[in-house]
Each structure stands twice: as C-alpha cells, then as structure tokens.
Design a protein around this motif. Structure first.
Motif, mmCIF file in Angstrom:
data_model
loop_
_atom_site.group_PDB
_atom_site.id
_atom_site.type_symbol
_atom_site.label_atom_id
_atom_site.label_comp_id
_atom_site.label_asym_id
_atom_site.label_seq_id
_atom_site.Cartn_x
_atom_site.Cartn_y
_atom_site.Cartn_z
ATOM 1 N N MET A 91 45.501 43.697 48.002
ATOM 2 C CA MET A 91 44.418 42.853 48.462
ATOM 3 C C MET A 91 43.618 42.561 47.302
ATOM 4 S SD MET A 91 44.806 42.581 51.700
ATOM 5 C CE MET A 91 43.170 41.896 52.259
ATOM 6 N N LEU A 92 43.644 43.257 46.142
ATOM 7 C CA LEU A 92 42.861 43.138 44.910
ATOM 8 C C LEU A 92 43.627 42.009 43.893
ATOM 9 C CD1 LEU A 92 41.742 46.934 44.257
ATOM 10 C CD2 LEU A 92 40.484 44.888 45.490
ATOM 11 N N VAL A 93 42.809 41.203 43.369
ATOM 12 C CA VAL A 93 43.141 40.264 42.448
ATOM 13 C C VAL A 93 42.494 40.082 41.047
ATOM 14 C CG1 VAL A 93 43.593 37.583 42.184
ATOM 15 C CG2 VAL A 93 43.606 38.870 44.579
ATOM 16 N N GLU A 94 43.219 40.203 40.047
ATOM 17 C CA GLU A 94 42.593 40.158 38.658
ATOM 18 C C GLU A 94 41.623 38.909 38.598
ATOM 19 O OE1 GLU A 94 45.525 40.419 35.386
ATOM 20 O OE2 GLU A 94 46.511 41.799 36.402
ATOM 21 N N GLN A 95 40.529 39.380 37.958
ATOM 22 C CA GLN A 95 39.392 38.204 37.825
ATOM 23 C C GLN A 95 38.429 38.227 38.921
ATOM 24 O OE1 GLN A 95 41.045 34.588 35.920
ATOM 25 N NE2 GLN A 95 41.253 35.776 33.990
ATOM 26 N N ASP A 96 38.836 38.790 39.980
ATOM 27 C CA ASP A 96 37.830 38.877 41.101
ATOM 28 C C ASP A 96 36.719 39.480 40.876
ATOM 29 O OD1 ASP A 96 39.124 37.362 43.004
ATOM 30 O OD2 ASP A 96 39.842 39.247 44.243
ATOM 31 N N LEU A 97 35.583 38.875 41.249
ATOM 32 C CA LEU A 97 34.034 39.834 41.066
ATOM 33 C C LEU A 97 33.460 40.277 42.321
ATOM 34 C CD1 LEU A 97 32.488 36.927 38.805
ATOM 35 C CD2 LEU A 97 33.280 39.032 38.182
ATOM 36 N N GLY A 98 32.923 41.322 42.144
ATOM 37 C CA GLY A 98 32.412 42.315 43.468
ATOM 38 C C GLY A 98 31.788 43.415 43.154
ATOM 39 N N LEU A 99 31.607 44.090 43.944
ATOM 40 C CA LEU A 99 30.875 45.475 44.105
ATOM 41 C C LEU A 99 31.935 46.454 44.104
ATOM 42 C CD1 LEU A 99 27.557 44.964 46.169
ATOM 43 C CD2 LEU A 99 27.904 44.890 43.652
ATOM 44 N N LEU A 100 31.896 47.339 42.941
ATOM 45 C CA LEU A 100 33.005 48.618 43.110
ATOM 46 C C LEU A 100 32.138 49.743 43.398
ATOM 47 C CD1 LEU A 100 35.503 50.102 42.150
ATOM 48 C CD2 LEU A 100 34.434 49.878 39.913
ATOM 49 N N SER A 101 32.706 50.617 44.356
ATOM 50 C CA SER A 101 32.030 51.883 44.656
ATOM 51 C C SER A 101 33.049 52.701 44.275
ATOM 52 C CB SER A 101 31.950 51.922 46.235
ATOM 53 O OG SER A 101 31.027 50.925 46.754
ATOM 54 N N PHE A 102 32.530 53.983 43.482
ATOM 55 C CA PHE A 102 33.555 55.026 43.170
ATOM 56 C C PHE A 102 32.564 56.354 43.032
ATOM 57 C CE2 PHE A 102 31.540 53.182 39.505
ATOM 58 C CZ PHE A 102 31.483 54.216 38.667
ATOM 59 N N GLN A 103 33.362 57.442 43.042
ATOM 60 C CA GLN A 103 32.635 58.627 43.010
ATOM 61 C C GLN A 103 33.715 59.536 41.782
ATOM 62 O OE1 GLN A 103 32.583 61.107 46.511
ATOM 63 N NE2 GLN A 103 30.928 62.184 45.825
ATOM 64 N N GLY A 104 33.086 59.470 40.968
ATOM 65 C CA GLY A 104 33.760 60.324 39.708
ATOM 66 C C GLY A 104 35.150 59.394 39.341
ATOM 67 N N THR A 105 36.206 59.924 39.445
ATOM 68 C CA THR A 105 37.325 58.955 39.246
ATOM 69 C C THR A 105 37.902 58.685 40.662
ATOM 70 O OG1 THR A 105 38.709 61.217 39.175
ATOM 71 C CG2 THR A 105 38.009 60.460 37.105
ATOM 72 N N ARG A 106 37.181 58.703 41.684
ATOM 73 C CA ARG A 106 37.804 58.430 42.793
ATOM 74 C C ARG A 106 37.408 57.072 43.262
ATOM 75 N NH1 ARG A 106 36.773 59.739 48.661
ATOM 76 N NH2 ARG A 106 34.795 60.863 48.136
ATOM 77 N N TYR A 107 38.468 56.239 43.697
ATOM 78 C CA TYR A 107 38.169 54.873 44.058
ATOM 79 C C TYR A 107 37.723 54.895 45.417
ATOM 80 C CZ TYR A 107 39.088 50.057 45.933
ATOM 81 O OH TYR A 107 38.982 49.050 46.360
ATOM 82 N N ILE A 108 36.467 54.406 45.909
ATOM 83 C CA ILE A 108 36.048 54.106 47.233
ATOM 84 C C ILE A 108 36.289 52.842 47.879
ATOM 85 C CG2 ILE A 108 33.992 54.312 48.871
ATOM 86 C CD1 ILE A 108 34.730 56.943 47.308
#
Length: 114
Positions: A91-108
């Motif tokens: 679902m993720l596309v290079e150059q997409d802009l948005g809000l990244l949520s993460f905790q340490g090294t864990r992708y949320i």
C-alpha cells in the motif's frame, strides 16, 4: 593409534563444537530480539511528518521468508528504515507524504496526506 581411530574420536568432538556454536547463535538472536522488544515498548510513541524515500525486500531461503523494509525521511532529513508487514508494504508508494507513527524501531502506521 591409526588415522581411522582418530577420526572416530574427532568427529563427535567436532559435531559437539558445531552444535554449541549454533545453539549459542540461536540463544543470542532470541535474547537480542527480546531486548529490542523491551526497548521499543519503553520508547515513546511518535507521530511525525515523513516521506517514503525507498522500499526493499529481503528474501531468505527458497522464498520461504520475506522481510519488507520501508525507508522514511523525516523533516530534519534523517532517514529510518523500518520493517513493515507485506500487506502494508504493498500500500505504500515511494515519495508519498504523510504522518509516520513508530515506537523505537517498531513501525505502527503511515497515514498519507490528502
């Protein structure tokens, strides 16, 4: 002592050493994984503006295990590569802009800007 006799005593020792090395490596990986999980759990949950800089996959074995990586670039210019699930990766596309949520090294999550 003949050469054949030496092989019968050397082989069990050699196999035992290899077993100990492999077992040690497995224990090390498990402990490292537990340590990283604890560190992630104790890290703050952050949500920051980011751009998807790149994506890559790593296949281990004969297509038996695939790890999906996405590199995010935050406003400061710093980049972080996080492991994501396969469905999310698609679902993720290079150059997409948005809000990244993460905790340490864990992708949320990653929410695209509209």
């Amino acid at each position: 002592m003949f050469f054949g006799d030496m092989m019968f005593t050397f082989a069990p020792i050699f196999i035992g050493i290899i077993f100990i090395i492999v077992l040690g490596f497995i224990i090390f990986r498990i402990l490292s994984s537990i340590k990283q999980g604890i560190k992630n759990k104790n890290s703050p949950l952050l949500t920051v503006p980011a751009e998807i800089a790149s994506k890559r996959i790593h296949v281990q074995g004969d297509h038996s295990h695939t790890t999906y990586y996405v590199t995010f670039e935050v406003q400061s210019g710093d980049r972080m590569e996080l492991i994501v699930e396969g469905k999310e990766y698609g679902m993720l596309v290079e150059q997409d802009l948005g809000l990244l949520s993460f905790q340490g090294t864990r992708y949320i999550s990653f929410e695209r800007q509209k």
